[in-house]
Write an enzyme that holds these catalytic residues in place. Sequence first.
Site, mmCIF file in Angstrom:
data_model
loop_
_atom_site.group_PDB
_atom_site.id
_atom_site.type_symbol
_atom_site.label_atom_id
_atom_site.label_comp_id
_atom_site.label_asym_id
_atom_site.label_seq_id
_atom_site.Cartn_x
_atom_site.Cartn_y
_atom_site.Cartn_z
ATOM 1 N N LYS A 266 -51.742 -4.397 -5.291
ATOM 2 C CA LYS A 266 -51.579 -3.587 -6.492
ATOM 3 C C LYS A 266 -50.952 -4.414 -7.613
ATOM 4 O O LYS A 266 -50.291 -5.424 -7.348
ATOM 5 C CB LYS A 266 -50.678 -2.383 -6.190
ATOM 6 C CG LYS A 266 -51.254 -1.371 -5.234
ATOM 7 C CD LYS A 266 -50.253 -0.270 -4.972
ATOM 8 C CE LYS A 266 -50.828 0.789 -4.043
ATOM 9 N NZ LYS A 266 -51.891 1.579 -4.692
ATOM 10 N N ARG A 340 -56.875 6.754 3.794
ATOM 11 C CA ARG A 340 -57.984 7.421 4.485
ATOM 12 C C ARG A 340 -58.226 6.819 5.863
ATOM 13 O O ARG A 340 -58.717 7.505 6.758
ATOM 14 C CB ARG A 340 -59.238 7.376 3.607
ATOM 15 C CG ARG A 340 -59.795 5.983 3.353
ATOM 16 C CD ARG A 340 -60.699 5.936 2.126
ATOM 17 N NE ARG A 340 -59.943 6.099 0.900
ATOM 18 C CZ ARG A 340 -60.489 6.140 -0.313
ATOM 19 N NH1 ARG A 340 -61.795 6.000 -0.447
ATOM 20 N NH2 ARG A 340 -59.751 6.287 -1.380
#
Length: 490
Positions: A266, A340
Amino acid sequence: MLQISFSSETQPGGGSVAILVPEGKPFGAAFTALDALAGGALGRAATAEDFTGKDGTSCVILAPTAAFERIVLVGLGRADDVDACAAEKAGGLVASLLGRVEQASVLTGELSAALVAHVGLGAVLGAYHFSLYHGAPEALKNHRLTALTLLTPHAAEAEGLWPSLRAVARGVVLTRDLVSEPANILNPVEFAERATNLRGLGLEVEVLDRPAMEKLGFGALLGVAQGSANEPRLVVMRWNGGKEGEAPVAFIGKGVTFDSGGISIKPAAGMEDMKWDMAGAGVVTGLMAALAGRKAQVNAVGVVGLVENMVSGTAQRPGDVVRSASGKTIEVLNTDAEGRLVLADVLWYARERFAPRLMVDLATLTGAIIIGLGHEYAGLFSNDDALASGLADAGAFTGEKLWRMPLSKDYDALLKSDIADMKNISGGRAAGSITAAQFLQRFVDKTPWAHLDIAGMAWADKARNGQPKGATGFGVRLLDRFVRTAFEQG
């Protein structure tokens, strides 16, 4: 946690007091009596501030008499529209405005016992502050309130309703505490250890370590964890308050205690926020504590997958293929789409082991949901209309609002992989939160299921509606309300 009590006294004896005022109605007898004691100061202040009782408004009068330190007027909104959500908002405002005093009382007027109890709930949450790491006393000057007495003619009835709501408040506080902790303290092992402390409430708590998850074939979850020195954990919390042998309702939480993005790292700016990428797991933990604390008449199971997503020589690489516990293979194109992967194994595990009547997962899953819904609604995805409707109604009741988003086979092509059963991202910016939900749906089979993307709701950058900035605990009250209405009423 703020202590709430109830009294049938009609007037406070002095000190600090709040008066709840409905919009458009003449100020009541309590206001008139206090105003007389204050020589008309309350009326003059209300006029000067143009205070009419409008929802969310307030007026503070300092030292109006020798007996009273401060009197706070808090608007309820239109009397006919005052519901649990409005009562909690008013309670939160009271607590925030009276934070500098240690004890205070609240004149609740004509509110019903149920609404008075919800004022108490809002006040507890409005008084919340995470001060574990503050050493300087001045940092706590606005958080001195420790006890609040609600004055109501329905004191006995409100007091009877309070233990159930107090348990919910404790669940929200637990969630906020977990989400507020820094990642160097709350790693997966520490999170799991704190969950085991809930056994004292009557919860059955089981913790699975890496070898246990390897045996179960948790290739998706363990792939996320492989770059971190902190070991992963899976925590199962069970509350058996319903009929023996009845299938439970299952709540599943994403628990990434810190998300660097992995090798798909990130940007540095804002990465500190990723300490609360475990908010879904925090909500499930707080919810299970609330259900146990109020002895909910339901069988429920909470399952949280706890990992840290880090960059190292052992970290998962873009392009890797992992085999999930379901046997389905996943091409990992972006290691920052890790939540996920965690949920894929946990959802499959909860479905296979517990055969629940329904499943609800919560996750700070996508930035795309913030682009779509901002910080007003969480995204709701579901394969079952009745479940979606029940959750949306619970959100409206509690003020933790949900907006239903689409699921459709038309999106499945975006997850097609050339070398595996699926890929973990669509490869483009379009429909990011929807394709994430489509991915999760592949691991629930035909079980009624809902996915709540709470990325925009787990953390507040500023105080709002009487609630402090920081961790919100969004989802605990919503799901507790859902359980009450779907499984305990009638």
